[in-house]
Scaffold this motif. Structure first.
Motif, mmCIF file in Angstrom:
data_model
loop_
_atom_site.group_PDB
_atom_site.id
_atom_site.type_symbol
_atom_site.label_atom_id
_atom_site.label_comp_id
_atom_site.label_asym_id
_atom_site.label_seq_id
_atom_site.Cartn_x
_atom_site.Cartn_y
_atom_site.Cartn_z
ATOM 1 N N MET A 14 -1.042 30.505 14.212
ATOM 2 C CA MET A 14 -1.762 31.697 14.677
ATOM 3 C C MET A 14 -0.762 32.716 15.205
ATOM 4 O O MET A 14 0.403 32.404 15.472
ATOM 5 C CB MET A 14 -2.745 31.316 15.781
ATOM 6 C CG MET A 14 -2.064 30.789 17.034
ATOM 7 S SD MET A 14 -3.222 30.473 18.389
ATOM 8 C CE MET A 14 -2.077 29.909 19.667
ATOM 9 N N MET A 35 -1.146 26.266 16.014
ATOM 10 C CA MET A 35 -2.486 26.286 16.590
ATOM 11 C C MET A 35 -2.556 25.259 17.715
ATOM 12 O O MET A 35 -2.034 24.151 17.590
ATOM 13 C CB MET A 35 -3.515 25.940 15.516
ATOM 14 C CG MET A 35 -4.952 26.124 15.945
ATOM 15 S SD MET A 35 -5.463 27.848 16.016
ATOM 16 C CE MET A 35 -5.637 28.240 14.272
ATOM 17 N N GLN A 109 -4.428 34.227 19.398
ATOM 18 C CA GLN A 109 -5.693 34.252 18.665
ATOM 19 C C GLN A 109 -6.609 33.091 19.021
ATOM 20 O O GLN A 109 -7.830 33.212 18.881
ATOM 21 C CB GLN A 109 -5.403 34.245 17.166
ATOM 22 C CG GLN A 109 -4.790 35.543 16.653
ATOM 23 C CD GLN A 109 -4.539 35.504 15.160
ATOM 24 O OE1 GLN A 109 -3.862 34.608 14.664
ATOM 25 N NE2 GLN A 109 -5.084 36.461 14.432
#
Length: 339
Positions: A14, A35, A109
């Motif tokens: 991300m 992530m 994110q």
């Protein structure tokens, strides 16, 4: 527990804002990171917005490292949508809109978040507005109400009345029946404090806040003082406090050291307290979240308390957001919007 086990359709990495170090220069820059994984009791949130706070600036400067095991990515509060939950989480489900206090990881994110530290996005608020709530509301509630026990009818003094903490403290103290005195650095900021509900606003650059507080309270002083300045304010807070007053120090804008005379602490039977939230256990922060949900969220949803946002910027402009806070001209919060 890895993310692919729970949500295989999501990417393995991300966008996030990282702290870069170039010699003596420390700054923020966009990068790509793995992530986050979620553990027992956690949810994965797709972030829509993240609040910016002074502790973030301290972390970038190397003065406020994250607790062991916490994300190195800055950002202590966020709003977004839950996209995955650990099997033991029952209070939240995929698709829920939440805002949350985190120990780090907000400038990204996605973030893994303890479920207990999540709150629903208040009805009527946007994701951007919701992202401005957790850090300041958790901090003010914990210090002013849980620790200091501010009561209706008491006098409350908050320094830095137009900061994120200050704008929150003014509204909460007023909503729960206290008389509010705030300090700020310009006449315009003083007016902003009054607009938010402060009974009295003191320009600390042109007025002596000790004299002004004494005058406003018939010589008695403030019952509760919330201080983010410290330094020489420690001695002045002793003078501005009433008998058995409670003083809370939560930051050190004037430095962490002070030379003071502790005699007033004894003669006035004062209580001097300090705290940080970041390293406290999830159970403690979860307890604060429950109180906020029960006692404060209804006030937000009816419009009696409102988030105060100075400026929004895209996530990639996190460094510019930090520059705004460092400049000190803001009234309220700066929020990053996440693509």
């Amino acid at each position: 527990m890895t993310l692919p086990d729970l949500a295989p359709s999501l990417a393995k990495d991300m966008q996030a804002i990282e702290i870069r170090i170039d010699g003596d220069n420390r700054y923020l820059a966009a990068g790509k990171v793995a992530m986050p994984e979620i553990a027992k009791g956690e949810v994965l949130v797709r972030i829509h917005a993240a609040g910016v706070n002074r502790p973030d600036l301290m972390q970038v400067a190397g003065m406020y490292p994250p607790p062991p095991g916490a994300s190195e990515i800055p950002g202590l509060e966020l709003s977004g949508e839950i996209v995955a939950t650990a099997p033991d989480v029952t209070a939240w489900k995929t698709g829920d809109r939440v805002c949350a206090l985190v120990t780090g990881g907000g400038y990204a994110q996605y973030a893994s978040v303890p479920a207990a530290q999540c709150l629903p996005v208040p009805a009527g608020l946007s994701m951007t507005e919701a992202a401005s709530l957790p850090e300041t509301f958790f901090t003010v509630w914990h210090n002013v109400f849980d620790k200091a026990g501010l009561k209706s009818g008491e006098t409350f003094l908050v320094h830095g009345g137009t900061s994120g903490i200050g704008t929150t403290a003014i509204q909460l103290a007023r909503a729960f029946g206290a008389r509010v005195i705030a300090t700020a650095g310009t006449d315009e900021k003083c007016q902003a404090c009054r607009d938010l509900g402060a009974d009295i606003a003191i320009n600390y650059k042109t007025q002596d806040f000790v004299e002004q507080v004494k005058s406003a309270t018939d010589g008695k002083g403030a019952d509760v003082i919330l201080d983010m300045v410290a330094g020489d304010y420690v001695t002045r807070n002793f003078r501005a406090a009433t008998m058995e007053g409670r003083i809370l120090i939560i930051a050190f804008l004037n430095g962490p050291k002070a030379e003071t005379n502790f005699t007033p602490l004894l003669l006035k039977r004062l209580t001097l307290m300090g705290s940080t939230l970041r390293a406290q256990p999830v159970t403690s922060k979860g307890a604060i979240a429950k109180k906020l949900h029960q006692q404060v969220w209804p006030l937000i949803e009816t419009g009696k308390i409102k988030p105060v946002i100075f400026k929004t910027l895209p996530l990639k402009d996190a460094q510019a957001a930090h520059d705004i806070l460092r400049g000190g001209a803001h009234v309220g919060k700066v929020v990053l919007e996440v693509p």
